[in-house]
Design a protein around this motif. Structure first.
Motif, PDB file in Angstrom:
ATOM      1  N   VAL A 298     131.624 176.929  39.590  1.00  0.00           N
ATOM      2  CA  VAL A 298     131.149 177.494  38.182  1.00  0.00           C
ATOM      3  C   VAL A 298     131.848 178.753  38.060  1.00  0.00           C
ATOM      4  CG1 VAL A 298     128.803 176.606  38.822  1.00  0.00           C
ATOM      5  CG2 VAL A 298     129.466 178.837  39.963  1.00  0.00           C
ATOM      6  N   PHE A 299     131.702 179.063  36.491  1.00  0.00           N
ATOM      7  CA  PHE A 299     132.448 180.323  36.017  1.00  0.00           C
ATOM      8  C   PHE A 299     131.535 181.240  35.644  1.00  0.00           C
ATOM      9  CE2 PHE A 299     135.503 176.660  35.928  1.00  0.00           C
ATOM     10  CZ  PHE A 299     136.702 177.154  36.196  1.00  0.00           C
ATOM     11  N   ILE A 300     130.854 182.050  36.728  1.00  0.00           N
ATOM     12  CA  ILE A 300     129.795 183.050  36.524  1.00  0.00           C
ATOM     13  C   ILE A 300     130.192 184.420  36.546  1.00  0.00           C
ATOM     14  CG2 ILE A 300     128.074 181.395  37.423  1.00  0.00           C
ATOM     15  CD1 ILE A 300     128.228 182.645  39.963  1.00  0.00           C
ATOM     16  N   THR A 301     131.632 184.650  36.500  1.00  0.00           N
ATOM     17  CA  THR A 301     131.987 185.986  36.862  1.00  0.00           C
ATOM     18  C   THR A 301     132.864 186.536  35.640  1.00  0.00           C
ATOM     19  OG1 THR A 301     133.850 185.185  38.186  1.00  0.00           O
ATOM     20  CG2 THR A 301     131.916 186.019  39.461  1.00  0.00           C
ATOM     21  N   ILE A 302     133.087 185.605  34.692  1.00  0.00           N
ATOM     22  CA  ILE A 302     133.934 185.839  33.466  1.00  0.00           C
ATOM     23  C   ILE A 302     133.263 185.915  32.356  1.00  0.00           C
ATOM     24  CG2 ILE A 302     136.255 184.855  34.379  1.00  0.00           C
ATOM     25  CD1 ILE A 302     135.652 182.461  32.911  1.00  0.00           C
ATOM     26  N   PRO A 303     133.639 186.900  31.338  1.00  0.00           N
ATOM     27  CA  PRO A 303     132.565 186.925  30.068  1.00  0.00           C
ATOM     28  C   PRO A 303     132.926 185.584  29.131  1.00  0.00           C
ATOM     29  CG  PRO A 303     134.187 188.870  30.484  1.00  0.00           C
ATOM     30  CD  PRO A 303     134.562 187.704  31.298  1.00  0.00           C
ATOM     31  N   LYS A 304     131.770 185.117  28.785  1.00  0.00           N
ATOM     32  CA  LYS A 304     131.556 184.101  28.150  1.00  0.00           C
ATOM     33  C   LYS A 304     130.312 183.930  27.096  1.00  0.00           C
ATOM     34  CE  LYS A 304     130.652 180.589  31.467  1.00  0.00           C
ATOM     35  NZ  LYS A 304     131.333 179.231  32.054  1.00  0.00           N
ATOM     36  N   LYS A 305     130.221 183.189  26.132  1.00  0.00           N
ATOM     37  CA  LYS A 305     129.095 183.008  25.409  1.00  0.00           C
ATOM     38  C   LYS A 305     127.889 182.279  26.068  1.00  0.00           C
ATOM     39  CE  LYS A 305     131.400 182.920  20.678  1.00  0.00           C
ATOM     40  NZ  LYS A 305     131.528 182.089  19.548  1.00  0.00           N
TER      41      LYS A 305
ATOM     42  N   GLY B 197     134.564 188.953  49.034  1.00  0.00           N
ATOM     43  CA  GLY B 197     136.003 189.314  48.369  1.00  0.00           C
ATOM     44  C   GLY B 197     135.731 189.335  46.774  1.00  0.00           C
ATOM     45  N   THR B 198     137.153 189.259  46.172  1.00  0.00           N
ATOM     46  CA  THR B 198     136.913 189.734  44.694  1.00  0.00           C
ATOM     47  C   THR B 198     135.944 188.870  43.843  1.00  0.00           C
ATOM     48  OG1 THR B 198     139.336 189.694  44.860  1.00  0.00           O
ATOM     49  CG2 THR B 198     138.463 189.495  42.925  1.00  0.00           C
ATOM     50  N   ALA B 199     135.226 189.493  43.050  1.00  0.00           N
ATOM     51  CA  ALA B 199     134.112 189.189  42.222  1.00  0.00           C
ATOM     52  C   ALA B 199     132.958 188.880  42.864  1.00  0.00           C
ATOM     53  CB  ALA B 199     134.901 187.781  41.399  1.00  0.00           C
TER      54      ALA B 199
END
Length: 715
Positions: free
Chosen positions: A346-353, A379-381
């Motif tokens: 999943v991509f839950i740590t980057i800004p998106k709409k 770790g990171t994020a």
């Protein structure tokens, strides 16, 4: 075995001579440290693993020291230069370095200024000068030694000075006095170098710093070493050289008047500046480093032991989450036994709409596999992932908790041949997600797959003697694995190889046998494993557990050698095997007179104590005494913190100057040693250990630097 050394070892460690003798005999017979500690208490007087290992190390060092003393005495004697006093001094030496100091004057040297001067025939001149003549002229004294190789008076005197300087530098008395002076009264001084690169000002404290050699803290020694290695600072010693020079001159000349007074003073100064000081200062730096490394190694060992002793989260389906930004967070679901069930990303740590698709994936995994715990890597994020998970739990009213799990060593494991063998078709990050989840389910079973020094729970471990570090940490892992015991029907080869008496080969053979014949049903069956001989069986079997087998004793830490004694004790109590671990058993043994039972049954006190403990709690392990991880369902930010706020956190690391506590922020908060107790304490380990759940109060929260200072003293 050397009886004198055995007595010395016993005196040094403050134990009985018989304890040392018995431990060494058992080790010689091939018994392992865990086996001796657990099953030979009557012979050792109940010594633990650390004490047994220390006996072995101290004895071995003393044996090697004696051997070197004997070699040095022989070598000096062969030169016809041994005296009764010198022999006595060598035999009294307590360290190898002291023995080498006594041997130095008699050692065959490589090419030096002094050896070249001797080759030119100038040694008699040096000896004549050191007779301290009161009358005459040094130039006239040197004249007979002129030749083609020594064309001038100045050359002759320079050569004689070199010989005298080396003789002074070789004197054990002068070297040891110089060392004592620096150790007791000197200061270690550090200065920032020109053009030094320290962009984050990591070593700013040492740009212009001095501290007593005698009192410098171990962690500062290691910090100074690292700063020097990175070419940020220079290091020197500040002490009274004139006192040492005066001591040497008094030893050489006393109060005698001589025409060579100035000549000998200059030779002494040369000896000290050129030969003694650089050597002694290197020696002191080396001694300080060794002492600091040993102390740091001890901290690392205790931290690792506590980390490995963290209790497993039994009966939980866990979702492991390896956080990341650009490449997405990898997900892996494990059943309560650690068996892999599913993976995703999943991509839950980057800004998106919209995060709808990511939410859907997470919810599907949670509901389909009945996930009750989410393990998030630190770790990171990590904190961005935590914020998303906490919001998901709240918005969907999920009966799920999450835990921030240390990722230390996860990347090392994920890229290892072992991980590739376990999950050949997985990406590195996917293996990491599995590891993060499993280390919450059973920290010990998962962390043994990682090289111990890759698990960052210490200070300056990368700067240490790596051989010594590896040996000590392997010992800690072995100690913990055997204290806890291993379920032979579920354990991986990585875990089994640390069991007393087993090797990598026999560990793999156990798993191969299990896969071919099914689960082991009795300890006797273990003898059928290929290449596992009688000695290996004796040393390992007590640490291997068989749950729900033919004999309930096989579930316990009772060794098969003591099964008859266990049965005899059960008859004495008036109960049966079926009642092990029951309330009835606990009640029957509540006021049990162990001393009387030992006398009536002619059994050893240590054995009866261990049998009683096993009868009450057949599957109990030391991990039952450790605090479980803090389960969370909401998130905390540094902006939420106010001075005086009370929080609960988990100790992630202990170092000489304090402890780092995870209170739910991206960076752990620091409790300085001075803020751990109202009383003065010698070391943070006297108060806390890795894995402890502690109450802390916020002292200061620096939002800009993202640093939090905490106290364990109630505000």
């Amino acid at each position: 075995m050397n009886q004198d050394i055995i007595k010395q070892t016993a005196a040094l460690l403050k134990i009985k001579v018989t304890q040392v003798e018995n431990v060494l005999s058992l080790l010689e017979e091939g018994a392992t440290v865990p086996f001796i500690a657990r099953y030979r208490k009557e012979k050792t007087g109940g010594l633990n693993e650390d004490q047994i290992r220390e006996i072995s190390q101290v004895y071995e060092y003393s044996v090697n020291l004696l051997k070197r003393k004997e070699d040095v005495i022989r070598l000096i004697d062969e030169k016809g230069m041994m005296t009764a006093q010198l022999k006595a001094d060598i035999m009294k030496a307590e360290k190898l370095s002291e023995v080498e100091d006594y041997y130095r004057p008699y050692k065959e040297k490589k090419k030096t200024r002094a050896t070249m001067a001797k080759a030119k025939g100038l040694e008699p001149l040096a000896q004549a000068i050191m007779k301290l003549p009161r009358h005459g002229d040094l130039k006239l004294l040197a004249t007979p030694y002129l030749n083609e190789e020594v064309p001038t008076i100045e050359d002759a005197l320079a050569g004689a000075s070199d010989i005298i300087a080396e003789d002074i530098a070789d004197s054990a008395k002068y070297r040891q006095r110089a060392k004592e002076e620096i150790l007791n009264y000197g200061k270690i001084v550090t200065k920032v170098k020109k053009n030094a690169k320290d962009e984050k000002h990591t070593y700013e404290k040492y740009y212009d710093y001095s501290e007593s050699v005698k009192r410098i803290a171990n962690h500062r020694v290691l910090a100074i070493n690292r700063a020097e290695k990175e070419k940020v600072i220079s290091v020197s010693f500040d002490y009274d050289e004139s006192f040492i020079l005066g001591y040497i001159l008094r030893g050489l000349m006393g109060n005698k008047q001589t025409i060579a007074d100035e000549f000998i003073r200059n030779a002494t100064l040369d000896a000290y500046k050129r030969l003694i000081a650089p050597s002694i200062e290197r020696e002191i730096r080396s001694d300080l480093t060794e002492k600091a490394e040993d102390a740091s190694l001890q901290v690392f060992s205790v931290n690792l032991e506590h980390l490995l002793m963290q209790p497993p989260m039994k009966g939980q389906v866990v979702l492991g989450l390896d956080p990341a930004f650009r490449t997405g967070c990898k997900l892996a679901v494990m059943d309560p036994t650690g068996k892999f069930l599913a993976k995703d990303k999943v991509f839950i740590t980057i800004p998106k709409k919209s995060y709808a698709e990511d939410e859907k994936k997470l919810l599907q995994l949670i509901t389909r596999y009945h996930v009750s715990l989410i393990a998030i890597g630190n770790g990171t994020a990590s904190r961005e992932s935590e914020a998303f998970v906490a919001k998901l739990i709240k918005n969907h009213h999920l009966d799920v908790k999450y835990v921030i799990v240390s990722e230390a060593g996860a990347s090392v494991y994920s890229a290892s041949p072992l991980a590739k063998e376990e999950f050949p078709d997985f990406q590195v990050e996917e293996r990491s997600a599995v590891s993060i989840g499993r280390r919450l389910q059973d920290p010990l079973a998962e962390l043994v797959k990682i090289e111990p020094k890759a698990i960052s729970v210490g200070q300056y471990q990368h700067d240490m003697n790596q051989k010594k570090l590896g040996e000590q940490l392997d010992f800690v892992v072995e100690k913990v694995v055997n204290q806890v015991g291993v379920n032979i029907n579920t354990a991986s080869p990585s875990l089994l190889q640390y069991v007393s008496g087993l090797s990598k080969t026999t560990a793999k053979n156990i798993v191969a046998y299990r896969e071919e014949h099914g689960a082991f049903t009795s300890r006797e069956e273990i003898m059928q494993v290929s290449k596992l001989g009688p000695k290996s069986y004796e040393q390992s079997v007590g640490f291997l557990r068989i749950i729900n087998g033919h004999n309930i004793f096989d579930e316990t830490s009772i060794h098969p050698d003591n099964y008859q004694d266990a049965a005899k004790l059960l008859d004495y109590i008036g109960l049966t095997k079926a009642e092990l671990g029951t309330k009835k058993m606990a009640e029957a043994l509540a006021d049990f007179n162990i001393q009387k039972a030992c006398e009536d049954l002619a059994l050893d006190h240590y054995l009866v104590e261990d049998l009683v403990s096993a009868f009450i709690s057949p599957q109990r392990t030391p991990r039952d005494d450790y605090a479980a991880p803090v389960l969370k369902s909401n998130v905390l930010t540094i902006e939420d913190l106010k001075p005086g706020m009370k929080l609960q956190g988990t100790v992630r690391n202990v170092v000489d100057f304090g402890a780092f506590v995870d209170i739910g922020l991206h960076e752990d908060g620091l409790v300085h040693i001075s803020k751990m107790s109202k009383k003065r304490i010698k070391h943070p380990l006297d108060v806390v250990a890795v894995g402890d759940v502690v109450d802390v109060w916020v002292l200061d929260a620096d939002v800009k630097k993202q640093r939090v200072s905490l106290t364990m003293v109630e505000m």
